[in-house]
Every structure is written in C-alpha cells, then in structure tokens.
Motif scaffolding. Structure first.
Motif, PDB file in Angstrom:
ATOM      1  N   SER A 234      63.673  74.860 -28.302  1.00 52.06           N
ATOM      2  CA  SER A 234      63.511  73.752 -29.238  1.00 52.06           C
ATOM      3  C   SER A 234      64.529  73.816 -30.369  1.00 52.06           C
ATOM      4  CB  SER A 234      62.096  73.755 -29.836  1.00 52.06           C
ATOM      5  OG  SER A 234      61.922  74.884 -30.672  1.00 52.06           O
ATOM      6  N   VAL A 235      64.834  72.643 -30.909  1.00 49.84           N
ATOM      7  CA  VAL A 235      65.694  72.576 -32.094  1.00 49.84           C
ATOM      8  C   VAL A 235      64.989  73.275 -33.252  1.00 49.84           C
ATOM      9  CG1 VAL A 235      66.837  71.041 -33.739  1.00 49.84           C
ATOM     10  CG2 VAL A 235      66.736  70.417 -31.321  1.00 49.84           C
ATOM     11  N   GLN A 236      63.675  73.162 -33.289  1.00 47.52           N
ATOM     12  CA  GLN A 236      62.910  73.786 -34.361  1.00 47.52           C
ATOM     13  C   GLN A 236      63.117  75.292 -34.397  1.00 47.52           C
ATOM     14  OE1 GLN A 236      58.653  73.292 -34.060  1.00 47.52           O
ATOM     15  NE2 GLN A 236      58.330  73.672 -36.241  1.00 47.52           N
ATOM     16  N   GLU A 239      66.300  75.831 -36.219  1.00 49.49           N
ATOM     17  CA  GLU A 239      66.143  75.558 -37.642  1.00 49.49           C
ATOM     18  C   GLU A 239      65.380  76.680 -38.337  1.00 49.49           C
ATOM     19  OE1 GLU A 239      64.326  71.726 -37.576  1.00 49.49           O
ATOM     20  OE2 GLU A 239      66.253  70.657 -37.433  1.00 49.49           O
ATOM     21  N   HIS A 263      72.157  70.015 -35.074  1.00 47.97           N
ATOM     22  CA  HIS A 263      72.152  68.969 -34.043  1.00 47.97           C
ATOM     23  C   HIS A 263      73.572  68.690 -33.545  1.00 47.97           C
ATOM     24  CE1 HIS A 263      67.895  67.606 -34.600  1.00 47.97           C
ATOM     25  NE2 HIS A 263      68.082  68.261 -35.746  1.00 47.97           N
ATOM     26  N   LYS A 277      69.936  67.769 -22.919  1.00 49.86           N
ATOM     27  CA  LYS A 277      68.855  67.359 -23.807  1.00 49.86           C
ATOM     28  C   LYS A 277      67.726  66.766 -22.970  1.00 49.86           C
ATOM     29  CE  LYS A 277      68.167  65.107 -28.270  1.00 49.86           C
ATOM     30  NZ  LYS A 277      68.824  64.375 -29.369  1.00 49.86           N
ATOM     31  N   SER A 279      64.413  66.222 -24.311  1.00 56.01           N
ATOM     32  CA  SER A 279      63.570  65.407 -25.174  1.00 56.01           C
ATOM     33  C   SER A 279      64.237  65.346 -26.535  1.00 56.01           C
ATOM     34  CB  SER A 279      62.156  65.997 -25.291  1.00 56.01           C
ATOM     35  OG  SER A 279      62.161  67.161 -26.090  1.00 56.01           O
ATOM     36  N   ARG A 280      63.587  64.692 -27.453  1.00 59.18           N
ATOM     37  CA  ARG A 280      64.199  64.527 -28.773  1.00 59.18           C
ATOM     38  C   ARG A 280      64.462  65.866 -29.456  1.00 59.18           C
ATOM     39  NH1 ARG A 280      61.689  60.964 -33.812  1.00 59.18           N
ATOM     40  NH2 ARG A 280      63.474  61.229 -35.222  1.00 59.18           N
ATOM     41  N   HIS A 281      63.617  66.860 -29.190  1.00 56.24           N
ATOM     42  CA  HIS A 281      63.733  68.136 -29.896  1.00 56.24           C
ATOM     43  C   HIS A 281      63.882  69.340 -28.962  1.00 56.24           C
ATOM     44  CE1 HIS A 281      62.783  66.089 -33.622  1.00 56.24           C
ATOM     45  NE2 HIS A 281      61.692  65.585 -33.077  1.00 56.24           N
ATOM     46  N   HIS A 282      64.199  69.096 -27.685  1.00 53.73           N
ATOM     47  CA  HIS A 282      64.286  70.210 -26.747  1.00 53.73           C
ATOM     48  C   HIS A 282      65.535  70.107 -25.861  1.00 53.73           C
ATOM     49  CE1 HIS A 282      60.018  70.249 -27.839  1.00 53.73           C
ATOM     50  NE2 HIS A 282      60.057  71.538 -27.581  1.00 53.73           N
ATOM     51  N   TYR A 283      66.085  71.275 -25.546  1.00 53.90           N
ATOM     52  CA  TYR A 283      67.270  71.374 -24.691  1.00 53.90           C
ATOM     53  C   TYR A 283      67.017  72.383 -23.582  1.00 53.90           C
ATOM     54  CZ  TYR A 283      69.956  68.912 -28.298  1.00 53.90           C
ATOM     55  OH  TYR A 283      70.429  67.988 -29.191  1.00 53.90           O
TER      56      TYR A 283
END
Length: 324
Positions: A234-236, A239, A263, A277, A279-283
């Motif tokens: 996740s992008v989270q 971060e 991002h 990518k 989903s919006r927040h997952h790769y």
C-alpha cells in the motif's frame, strides 16, 4: 518595477496599506479582474515571516508574487542554480501543470531572471530552464508563459546527476547524510550497489526533508526488496515509513499543486514496468528490482534505465500528466 507595471495597467499602487491584514506590500495591482501583490525580497528574513505574509494575502483572495533580489541568484551551470531552504520558499506553482518557477530582479541592470521547470537534485542544487530579460523588453504576463526544458534535455541532465551520485567521493559525512550511510551499512547495502530506481527526480521534492536518494532507498530496501512478484503493498505503508521525512503542505503556500513525492516516485516504477497500480492506494510487484554487484554494472544500469524507453520506442522518457 512600479513604472514598468504602470505601462501595462493603470491600476497599480505603490506600497498601499491593506488594513484587514495590517500589511503594506511593495506593489498592489489589478490585472484581468484579479488582485496581485508584488513583493520584492532583497534581504534575508525568516521563513515563517514569508509564509505568514503569503497566507495573509491569500486569505483575502490576493495572488502574491515574490520576486527575489539578484543577490539570491547563483548560477552554477547552464541549467543549474544554487538553492537553500530560504530560496525554496519562493518557488511558485500556480496550478498543477504550471512548471515550478523562481523570479529574480536586479534594479541596477533592470534585468529579470526566471528559473522555471525546477527539479531539485540535492539540498543545495536544482536543475532549471533559465530565461533572462531586460525589464523594458518583456511584459509582465510573458513571465508566466515561458518555454520549459525539453524531455531530451531533462533526460540527459538527470543521467549526469545519476553518474555524479554514484561517483561522488565520499569523505567524512555529517548529520542526516551520516545517519543514512550508517542505515545503508546496517542493511548490508552500499551506494554502489543500489538499484537504478533509487535517485529518480520528482517535481514535488520540496515536500521532503531528506534528499531524493535517502527516502527512495528506504522505500526500496524496507518495502520493495522483501516482496516477491505478484505481492501487493500500500501507499500508506510508504507514507508511514517516511512520516518523519515529509514536510507539511502549509510550508509552501505558493505551490498550488496536490502532487505528492511518494506518488510521483511510484508512478516512475509503474512507467518502468516494475509495478502495476491495482487500486487507488495499492501496487503490485511485476518484476524483481535487483541491486548491483559493482559500480561498473550500476553505472551501465543507470544509463540504460533512463534511455531504454526513449531510445527503443521513440516515446519520451519523462513522465508528464499522471505523475508530474
């Protein structure tokens, strides 16, 4: 400067008092139904004061434009300028597609210098497209419609930066650079062996406290390297990992763009087919990112990464709308 603007619009005021915010800008002008203040900064002052004054103008719907004195303009190459935390406060980006720009003026020579399409390389250096004008040979609006660096120019300049990064003599390091080198050592990693996806340019680097190579290597070592092909992250998680490496958005009120360095960086890896990518927040990992065994292989890999897409397909290497 006041008389120059007076020739272009009659509605220009010199040092007017704005009662609501108790401020007296150098110039207040009305252009195309918009209020604009021009502040000419020819002395070093606190970063917090610049930020406070900028936000106070914006609170009244006034567009602030800060022009620095010529003493702050330090050219160190055809497309390189010196930067500092103080100078970074004056980068303007009026919307997400506007190239980050700095403005300088010399009252003695009556010359304007615009550095646009700024890419931060190191805490002391940035790449930029430089434009020089005599003030009586250019209109005010023309300063915001200048050409940017071409894709091929950016690619060549960043190839040189990658080589400097690899080949730079490493003397005694201090502060955060020393901490980073120790962090690499504890993870049995060295600058010479880092993969080519470390130290890639992002337009929103001003939002990071640490240099590009520092935070990008942390994403690679702590998040990407342990994963296998097909695994998702996740992008989270990125971060959270870099929470102490980021600045608050309010630190740069002149930059009106929502672009985020993490991002942008992940979008590079999508471009190079290392990630997808999902989903919006997952790769998802598409292929393993390998480190190098020696400096010769690293230098060759760096050059290949930045040349492969452009040289083989004819498409530009530089990521545009989706990332920056």
């Amino acid at each position: 400067m006041y008389y120059w603007l007076k020739q272009q619009t009659s509605n220009v005021l010199l040092e007017p008092y704005i009662r609501e915010i108790n401020q007296r800008p150098d110039i207040l002008m009305y252009l195309n139904k918009r209020k604009i203040v021009i502040e000419f900064q020819c002395a070093t002052t606190s970063v917090s004061e610049i930020r406070t004054r900028t936000i106070s103008y914006q609170s009244l719907g006034i567009k602030p434009i800060w022009i620095m004195g010529a003493m702050f303009f330090k050219r160190i190459g055809p497309n390189y300028i010196k930067i500092s935390p103080f100078i970074l406060q004056f980068i303007h980006q009026f919307h997400s597609t506007f190239p980050p720009s700095l403005y300088f003026y010399c009252p003695k020579s009556k010359q304007v210098v615009v550095a646009n399409d700024i890419l931060i390389c190191t805490p002391q250096k940035a790449i930029a497209k430089l434009h020089f004008f005599k003030i009586n040979q250019v209109s005010f609006s023309a300063l915001f419609k200048l050409s940017t660096l071409k894709d091929v120019e950016k690619r060549l300049l960043w190839k040189r930066e990658k080589k400097r990064f690899r080949m730079k003599p490493r003397g005694r390091a201090y502060g955060k650079e020393r901490e980073w080198l120790q962090w690499l050592y504890l993870r049995k990693t060295h600058i010479e062996t880092l993969p080519s996806i470390v130290y890639l340019p992002v337009q929103s680097q001003h939002k990071m406290i640490t240099p590009l190579w520092n935070w990008q290597s942390r994403i690679y070592v702590d998040i990407l390297a342990p994963l296998h092909v097909g695994e998702v992250f996740s992008v989270q998680s990125c971060e959270f990992l870099l929470q102490n490496h980021q600045r608050m958005t309010k630190h740069h009120p002149l930059i009106e763009s929502s672009r985020h360095p993490i991002h942008e960086y992940l979008q590079w890896l999508v471009y190079f087919n290392y990630l997808m990518k999902v989903s919006r927040h997952h790769y998802k990992i598409l292929k393993i990112i390998k480190s190098y065994h020696n400096i010769e292989h690293a230098l060759a890999g760096d050059q290949l990464l930045l040349a492969d897409r452009a040289d083989r397909t004819g498409k530009p290497i530089w990521i545009e709308e989706k990332s920056w």
